[in-house]
Design an enzyme around this catalytic site. Structure first.
Site, short mmCIF file in Angstrom:
data_model
loop_
_atom_site.label_atom_id
_atom_site.label_comp_id
_atom_site.label_asym_id
_atom_site.label_seq_id
_atom_site.Cartn_x
_atom_site.Cartn_y
_atom_site.Cartn_z
N SER A 49 0.56 -1.05 0.33
CA SER A 49 0.17 -0.58 -0.29
C SER A 49 0.60 1.14 -0.17
CB SER A 49 -1.02 -0.15 1.33
OG SER A 49 -2.44 -1.57 0.83
N LYS A 103 0.47 5.43 8.04
CA LYS A 103 0.90 5.75 6.63
C LYS A 103 0.06 6.07 5.70
CE LYS A 103 1.79 2.34 4.31
NZ LYS A 103 1.23 1.50 3.15
N LYS A 149 -6.77 1.35 -2.67
CA LYS A 149 -7.28 0.72 -0.83
C LYS A 149 -6.57 2.55 0.01
CE LYS A 149 -4.81 -0.96 1.48
NZ LYS A 149 -4.04 -1.58 2.08
#
Length: 300
Positions: A101, A244, A176
């Protein structure tokens, strides 16, 4: 197929195991030693990412963050160095699949650089965490050329349950990021609801049971609500990684001139958790930021 797999952590190891079980030959590389279970199952450890690429038709990456992917792809001894050094001396027909990701913007750049080497590139981030990886039940969101997706789909079917070709390069990463926004905000909502119930004197376990049958139900209420009550915060998906992902969302929002106020709030709550030593805990531990602020716990 001859499949390379780089990144054998909490999720990568079981994903690679499913590919071996599906009959594919796996060439493996990880920051730490390749797990013994994968070697016993027939996987082959490689000395470098370049060696993985040399020996594979498809190279899968499952890494923590954008800089990690860039280093493994284009650094010294990286995938790019090995793509054209296979048995035929040609990279034609090879495919790189990044299941990490990472930044959608960086992904488009990486895809272009790999295409310049004569290879296909798919961005295919996943959702489902450790449980989904172990049970081959991941949701996989794919960006890249349709033909490359069609060739890779049998591999995805061994690792996931819901496989969607979203669009061109970067589209998988966009999906995502959207997923991570929704997951983070739902965790925050569940945490607030259960904390309110506990502070008001109700049994949070029974409140959770009661509302699971109504409109508020969700997989997050089911799984992470139970974690909050049972105080089980061992990582399935670490707070530091979700933090993140929300950084990617907020960076993207700034570039698009878009306001995501609730995402920014969730990010601050994750930051509070990290400041209190919980960066390695499961993202359901976001509840701890609210508990600390309210001086009350959902459960003891």
């Amino acid at each position: 197929m001859q499949v390379g797999f780089i990144g054998l952590g909490i999720m990568g190891a079981p994903m690679a195991g499913h590919l071996i079980a599906g009959g594919h030959s796996l060439f493996l590389k990880s920051r730490r030693a390749v797990p013994d279970a994968l070697l016993a199952a027939g996987g082959t450890a490689c000395a470098s990412a370049a060696e993985v690429a040399e020996r594979s038709e498809v190279v899968v990456l499952m890494l923590p963050d954008t800089p990690d992917v860039e280093a493994v792809l284009f650094g010294e001894g990286g995938v790019a160095a090995g793509l054209a050094a296979g048995k035929t001396g040609s990279s034609a027909g090879k495919t790189v699949i990044d299941m990490s990701s990472i930044s959608p913007i960086a992904t488009k750049d990486f895809a272009g650089r790999i295409r310049d080497l004569g290879c296909d590139y798919l961005d295919a981030p996943v959702s489902g965490g450790e449980v989904g990886a172990k049970n081959a039940a991941l949701s996989i969101m794919v960006g890249g050329p349709e033909a490359a997706f069609a060739r890779a789909e049998p591999l995805f079917r061994l690792m996931g349950k819901t496989i969607t070709h979203v669009g061109e390069s970067g589209a998988g990463q966009v999906a995502k990021v959207a997923n991570q926004i929704i997951v983070a905000l739902t965790i925050e909502a569940v945490a607030e609801g259960l904390l309110f119930a506990a502070k008001a004197g109700a049994d949070p376990a029974k409140v959770r049971q009661a509302i699971t049958g109504g409109l508020a139900t969700s997989r997050i209420l089911e799984l992470h609500g139970e974690r909050m009550i049972a105080r089980r915060f061992e990582p399935g998906f670490r707070i530091a990684l979700h933090q993140k992902d929300l950084n990617l969302a907020l960076e993207g929002a700034r570039s698009l001139g878009l306001s995501l106020p609730a995402t920014a709030l969730a990010q601050q709550l994750f930051s509070s958790c990290v400041a209190n030593g919980l960066g390695g805990a499961d993202h359901s531990a976001l509840v701890r930021a609210l508990e600390i602020a309210g001086n009350h716990q959902v459960a003891d």
